[in-house]
Design an enzyme around this catalytic site. Structure first.
Site, PDB file in Angstrom:
ATOM      1  N   ASP A 135      38.236  50.931 -27.481  1.00 58.94           N
ATOM      2  CA  ASP A 135      37.839  52.208 -28.074  1.00 58.94           C
ATOM      3  C   ASP A 135      36.563  52.070 -28.915  1.00 58.94           C
ATOM      4  O   ASP A 135      36.429  51.127 -29.705  1.00 58.94           O
ATOM      5  CB  ASP A 135      38.994  52.703 -28.957  1.00 58.94           C
ATOM      6  N   GLU A 186      34.388  51.910 -24.483  1.00 56.27           N
ATOM      7  CA  GLU A 186      33.884  53.237 -24.804  1.00 56.27           C
ATOM      8  C   GLU A 186      32.696  53.020 -25.728  1.00 56.27           C
ATOM      9  O   GLU A 186      32.805  52.320 -26.739  1.00 56.27           O
ATOM     10  CB  GLU A 186      34.942  54.081 -25.518  1.00 56.27           C
TER      11      GLU A 186
END
Lengths: 544, 544
Positions: A267, A304
């Site tokens: 993330d 990400e």
């Protein structure tokens, strides 16, 4: 290395030897005494101090299933930072688990080439009525029939309460109790592999959630050198960072080795602040390479990234961090503006078809040009990077759930436009990612929900949520994130699949996915052979 | 580029065209009106807004020598952030200068190869009684006779008052008025070149001084994303960073192009926080390469770096920033501990002869091993980097001046040890740097001094100074940084050179420098052919 990571076994937390003894290893460099309390027998055992702030104990008094906590300096009693299970939630004691007991039957499984991945993003809690791994497992034949070959599971690290997207996790090694815990996740991965479906797990290394985060009691896991949206940054390069780095490296290795996870989705790695000579992502890469080499099982690292910076996906020889692939939100933004959405907030940087064409051709829309929204030049060119290093989507949990009312595409676009968006993604020279339910036009929203127990925090989350939408100049009120109803409203309605139009959309996705797998032009992600032309008057675009 | 840097001329601030007109360019992206006030005529002229927050005016009303200020939004009247001269100090108006008027006579000058550099660090204010460039110039024959071939001038950017090390500068483009200003610096550089001496200028891009810093009134020059020892970091990667980056790139180019500076020493680049895809140092490198290419004059970029991270000196093709060389404090620390100094503060990481041997061989002492002082693993290996990428010293302004009583080596070590330290540095396979006066055993201290005008700031500096020495557990009181006496005590006493022992030391340095230039084994900095052995019992070390 200060405390060398063993590729073949987890060394921190509580682990069991082949003879059944417990090995306890705790990192608490600033305390003077560390004990483990076994709650069943109510016995305390002192740990022995080792180099670099580690505390160790080998004992036959602690068995799989036992509940325990750590006691620091005879004062604070806390759960294990490397806990594998939190049966009573984030504030309760930890439970020991023998991860190696699981009987795997996926020996024949072979992780597909990354370029063949078709991702399907799943939030476990809202994917099914029961919201568990077991319930998700029942849908594998359905997912198989859709044609996707990888599910990407939103974070499962133990978070406060039972309702959360997963980004508020505070025990990166413990699998969320309400989803079924570690064993059920192993069971799910095993079942996926037996359905020829890979498993991608979303992990969060850039921050800890705001409730139940006891990390600072143990060690300097955070540094005030950098400011992040969540406050102090995770300490990857300040004094005492070695123990923090080892903690996350161990976490990566655990998922791959002990849970047979095929790829991790890290993330928001732009929020990982690390000026070390070896960035933590590159150090993770090196350890994963070792694991791959020793076990002959492929594993991918996907990030990400909101930076348009190829250093993350460049090879280490070129000074890169060696990540396999990255998400590109810009394709999504350009696509959504092209489809007619307003240019509010971060959409304001995207002008529609021209930028969409640029993203098809160059991956990054902002590749060194000035971004009015960011008020600076942004990005670099990514000409030499193959298409399979980029992951695209026409919606995802963030893009849906960060809308005030959480509307999925089905509520924003016509039926024809939904098909258009699906096609735009699936014919791209990049890896496609579907968000659960989009394949049949789920009409329920995907809202932002939490289930914190601290009233002040709950109030702050509510306020923060409202402030966020100020940027979009929206009218109306955001649903209460803390309300159970908000969570329940976000669940998939599988019965929709009995309706004609939903069936048609499903078949459309099925066919497109099948085409992508069959047609060499779609399957081989050769960006160099792709020509893009577009017409702003007709808002059309041609790929050939 | 948002506002492309012109390699051949300064574009920001006030500059003069060939026809004598003034070109005024101000970056003030958040204001709605910008005017220039000409103080001689007391006239105001409005600037025209351009793209990206720049304001422009071309006028024949402003002549070289004229004094002016900027007026923002009809409220604040401020000096020019790119001022070339501050005749009344940091709070006063700016004065326009035609930098191109200087009549250079250094056309024959050729910058030596970096590997031949022998540096001599100078603080202009304390080098001579008058403390000016002109006074320094008179000593060039002396420096030439010593044998050094490069003077490194501590920062000359306009700072508050008349006494300062230079690291409190707030006008990076303006040359300190009390040193003689821009023209006298040009005169000095010209004279140096005519004495076959190169000029290295120390520049500070990691922070601005605490008094007279009006930068934030003009634009977001700072960001709270990062914390530095000086508060908010200079904004190299946050919104609006492009104007800040251009500002410093223009500064680099000005020194090389308009002042004929041969090399820059960039202060504490580890405190430059920049996560951009292209680090500001690499962007500076690219612009300097262009300048070198266009002008056929060599210029070097040297960095002070406390990171043991080769990415700064690696070639951009390998992901590096392409700096030519870096300081290595670790050689100094190991050397000083070897010479018998106590292992206090950051010296605590150094054990003497063994670490000194390591630095001779590996440059970095901490090359991935655990540093107890930093409480983390530190550094990487620098095996493949030639010796001339590293600059060593047995003392420098920081190592002397950061002692509470500012003692130079002459006050800490025996005469024989002073010679030993000189030898240790001058036979190293790295580039040597002398600190002014060490070559004859100057006995005056080099103290920390300032001349701020804000009483609160003065008090804070005094307090900060005391707190700093707490780490060294020192007794006694630090001299008052604000007192003029502290500055005067720090001046070189050239009359010492008439004394026998000082003369002997000078001859010793002279001979060693001559040897270094003549002996191929000392001159060619081939680290691969260097063998180092040492004996801890006898505290001796052999290089062969």
């Amino acid at each position: 290395m200060t405390s060398p990571v063993n590729i073949n076994r987890r060394s921190i937390g509580v682990n069991f030897t082949e003879t059944g003894e417990a090995e306890v290893l705790l990192w608490a460099p600033l305390c003077n005494k560390a004990c483990i309390r076994l709650l069943d027998s109510n016995r305390m055992h002192a740990l022995q101090k080792q180099e670099y702030g580690y505390w160790h104990l080998r004992t036959d008094q602690l068995r799989p299933g036992d509940v325990y906590s750590f006691v620091l300096d005879e004062k604070e009693e806390l759960p294990d930072p490397a806990s594998l299970s939190q049966p009573e939630g984030v504030h309760g004691p930890s439970r020991a688990i023998a991860l190696h007991d699981f009987q795997w039957t996926d020996q024949e499984w072979k992780n597909p080439l990354l370029e063949d991945y078709i991702f399907y993003e799943v939030h476990v809690g809202t994917f099914s009525d029961r919201g568990t791994f077991r319930a998700l497992e029942k849908k594998l034949p359905y997912l198989k029939s859709l044609g996707i070959n990888a599910i990407e599971i939103m974070p499962v690290a133990q978070f406060p309460g039972e309702r959360n997207w997963g980004y508020d996790g505070v025990f990166p090694f413990a699998v969320q109790q309400s989803y079924g815990g570690a064993k059920d996740l192993q069971h799910l991965v095993n079942a996926c592999h037996n359905h020829d479906i890979a498993v991608v797990l979303d992990v969060v290394y850039n921050h800890f959630g705001p409730e139940g985060n006891y990390m600072s009691k143990f060690a300097p896991y955070f540094t005030d050198k950098y400011k992040t949206p969540w406050g102090d940054a995770v300490n990857f390069d300040d004094a005492w960072c070695d123990g923090v780095r080892q903690y996350f490296i161990e976490n990566v290795l655990m998922w791959f080795r002990d849970f047979h996870i095929d790829a991790l989705r890290l993330d928001a790695v732009h929020a990982i602040k690390d000026f070390s000579p070896m960035h933590i992502l590159r150090e993770i890469r090196e350890h994963v390479n070792q694991l791959i080499h020793e076990r002959w099982k492929m594993h991918y690292l996907i990030v990400e990234l909101d930076l348009n910076d190829t250093r993350y996906i460049d090879h280490p020889e070129r000074g890169g961090y060696g990540m396999d692939a990255q998400w590109i939100d810009e394709f999504h933004h350009a696509l959504r503006v092209t489809s007619g959405e307003g240019q509010n907030g971060y959409y304001s940087d995207f002008d529609g078809i021209r930028h969409l064409a640029k993203s098809y051709r160059d991956a990054y829309v902002y590749d060194g040009i000035y971004s009015p929204h960011r008020q600076k030049k942004f990005g670099v060119k990514a000409d030499e990077h193959p298409g399979f290093q980029f992951i695209v989507f026409s919606q995802n949990h963030d893009q849906v759930g960060n809308r005030m009312s959480g509307e999925r595409t089905s509520q924003l676009a016509s039926f024809e436009m939904q098909k258009m968006l699906a096609g735009a993604m699936l014919v791209s020279p990049y890896l496609p990612l579907l968000f659960m339910g989009e394949e049949y036009g789920e009409t329920n929203p995907f809202l932002y929900f939490v289930s914190h127990s601290d009233p002040e925090l709950v109030e702050n989350v509510r306020k923060g949520r409202k402030a966020e939408f100020a940027a979009f100049h929206l009218q109306g009120e955001a649903p209460d994130p803390q309300a159970e109803e908000t969570f329940r409203q976000s669940k998939l309605q599988w019965e929709l699949l009995e309706q004609d139009q939903n069936k048609i959309l499903f078949s459309f996705y099925q066919s497109l996915i099948a085409l992508r797998k069959e047609l060499p032009a779609l399957r081989h992600l050769n960006r160099k052979q792709l020509d893009v032309s577009w017409n702003e008057d007709t808002n059309t675009l041609q790929l050939h």
